[in-house]
Scaffold this active site. Structure first.
Site, PDB file in Angstrom:
ATOM      1  N   HIS A  20       0.831  -1.206   0.000  1.00  0.00           N
ATOM      2  CA  HIS A  20       0.000   0.000   0.000  1.00  0.00           C
ATOM      3  C   HIS A  20       0.868   1.260   0.000  1.00  0.00           C
ATOM      4  O   HIS A  20       0.678   2.168  -0.828  1.00  0.00           O
ATOM      5  CB  HIS A  20      -0.904  -0.022   1.242  1.00  0.00           C
ATOM      6  CG  HIS A  20      -1.809   1.157   1.354  1.00  0.00           C
ATOM      7  ND1 HIS A  20      -3.113   1.139   0.925  1.00  0.00           N
ATOM      8  CD2 HIS A  20      -1.599   2.408   1.859  1.00  0.00           C
ATOM      9  CE1 HIS A  20      -3.666   2.311   1.143  1.00  0.00           C
ATOM     10  NE2 HIS A  20      -2.772   3.113   1.715  1.00  0.00           N
ATOM     11  N   GLU A  21       1.829   1.322   0.899  1.00  0.00           N
ATOM     12  CA  GLU A  21       2.694   2.496   0.986  1.00  0.00           C
ATOM     13  C   GLU A  21       3.603   2.615  -0.234  1.00  0.00           C
ATOM     14  O   GLU A  21       3.936   3.725  -0.674  1.00  0.00           O
ATOM     15  CB  GLU A  21       3.535   2.433   2.267  1.00  0.00           C
ATOM     16  CG  GLU A  21       2.727   2.445   3.554  1.00  0.00           C
ATOM     17  CD  GLU A  21       1.877   3.704   3.715  1.00  0.00           C
ATOM     18  OE1 GLU A  21       2.222   4.743   3.112  1.00  0.00           O
ATOM     19  OE2 GLU A  21       0.868   3.648   4.427  1.00  0.00           O
ATOM     20  N   HIS A  24       1.854   4.678  -2.916  1.00  0.00           N
ATOM     21  CA  HIS A  24       1.993   6.125  -2.710  1.00  0.00           C
ATOM     22  C   HIS A  24       3.394   6.589  -3.113  1.00  0.00           C
ATOM     23  O   HIS A  24       3.560   7.620  -3.777  1.00  0.00           O
ATOM     24  CB  HIS A  24       1.753   6.469  -1.237  1.00  0.00           C
ATOM     25  CG  HIS A  24       0.368   6.218  -0.758  1.00  0.00           C
ATOM     26  ND1 HIS A  24      -0.756   6.625  -1.446  1.00  0.00           N
ATOM     27  CD2 HIS A  24      -0.098   5.616   0.378  1.00  0.00           C
ATOM     28  CE1 HIS A  24      -1.847   6.284  -0.763  1.00  0.00           C
ATOM     29  NE2 HIS A  24      -1.469   5.668   0.338  1.00  0.00           N
TER      30      HIS A  24
END
Length: 341
Positions: A20-21, A24
């Protein structure tokens, strides 16, 4: 609580958060936002180095990671870096808030998107081609004229690029339903009609599917299954919110129990659970709740409507309220976990 359960939980949950990170991080770098930190794990840094303005670190607790983008934590100012680097000027284009709207939306949406992508990749492991490998003599499919080697391309209005889609259409059909089935045989498409029987309370037509699984086809099938599973989860949530189904939520304790049980049942169960958890995390992060990715998308939607950003004080207040709500939901989920025991 077993050592295998702990290792499985760290592996599954850590990978979900890390991917997920990473979403980003990759998009922020691509569009020119300054990334102050990208960390694998939490807690004290075991190893830390700097490259092109970003600090990378490996930390003590391997439960995922985090990314820190310039200008997101406090849009009103730009603090200096933690090693004394000079702060960026308010007008510096590397600040998140100074990037074009579409770039900010992509940067925020990339986190949940990566969870859906990972879920699709994991579900490719379970891909079964919609090709008939075996057929029950005298069963509904045999009576309808289906033969081994037939590829089922559609059932009613539902395209069936995967065996899971075929299974879905059959299992949910009422007894006695006459399903129009399109099959491919010797390069030609033909239609047959199968009358659904009932077995163990579910639809049944008496076929077994399987066959070769080339990786492009398996990957495509994994993403089809990811979309189907996402739709199922959304419908379940809608029914719970509408009071048509009991509310069932799981917090950290419940998730750990599920991961430990799946690990005991074998790798396939653990992979399947990891895929579903990725979908759930992706959906949760899209909720329009401040401090979640959906909250940032909401702020940008308000900015687009107003033609100016939300005031920093209002944004900070909304994030504080959102954080309190999120903590409350986590406590409630943990309470239900303990009740289930």
């Amino acid at each position: 609580m077993t050592l295998n359960g702990i290792v499985a939980f760290v592996l599954v949950f850590g990978t979900i958060v890390l991917v997920h990170e990473l979403g980003h991080f990759l998009v922020a770098k691509a569009v020119g936002v300054m990334v102050r930190d990208f960390s694998i794990g939490f807690g004290p840094a075991l190893v830390r180095w700097r490259r092109r303005g970003t600090y990378y670190s490996l930390r003590l607790l391997p439960l995922g990671g985090f990314v820190r983008l310039e200008g997101m934590e406090n849009p009103a100012e730009s603090p200096p870096g933690d090693q004394g680097e000079p702060p960026l000027a308010p007008s510096d284009p590397r600040r998140f808030t100074n990037r074009p709207m579409w770039q900010r939306v992509l940067t925020i949406a990339a986190g949940p998107a990566m969870n859906f992508v990972l879920a699709g990749v994991l579900l490719a492991y379970f891909f079964v081609p919609p090709v008939v490998q075996g057929i029950e003599p005298g069963g509904p499919a045999a009576v309808a004229g289906i033969e081994p080697g037939d590829r089922i391309v559609r059932i009613g209005d539902l395209r069936t690029p995967t065996g899971a889609r075929v299974q879905r259409a059959v299992l949910t059909a009422p007894e006695g339903a006459r399903l129009p089935v399109w099959i491919e045989r010797d390069g030609r498409i033909r239609q047959v009609v199968v009358e659904v029987a009932r077995q163990d309370g579910r639809g049944y037509i008496g076929i077994r599917m399987g066959g070769a699984r080339p990786w492009p086809q398996a990957l495509y099938g994994g993403f089809v299954q990811m979309l189907d599973s996402t739709g199922d989860i959304v419908r379940i949530i809608a029914r719970m919110l509408g009071g048509r189904e009991p509310v069932q939520v799981a917090g950290p304790v419940g998730i750990f129990s599920m991961v430990q049980e799946a690990a005991q049942q074998g790798p396939a169960n653990l992979i399947g659970l990891a895929a579903i958890l990725n979908i759930n995390l992706g959906l949760i992060n899209l909720l329009p709740l401040p401090v979640l990715d959906g909250g940032w998308l909401l702020f940008m939607g308000i900015e687009w409507v107003r033609r100016r950003p939300l005031e920093p004080q209002l944004q900070s207040l909304a994030q504080m309220v959102g954080l309190m709500l999120l903590i409350g939901l986590m406590l409630l989920a943990t309470y239900f976990d303990l009740l289930r025991g």
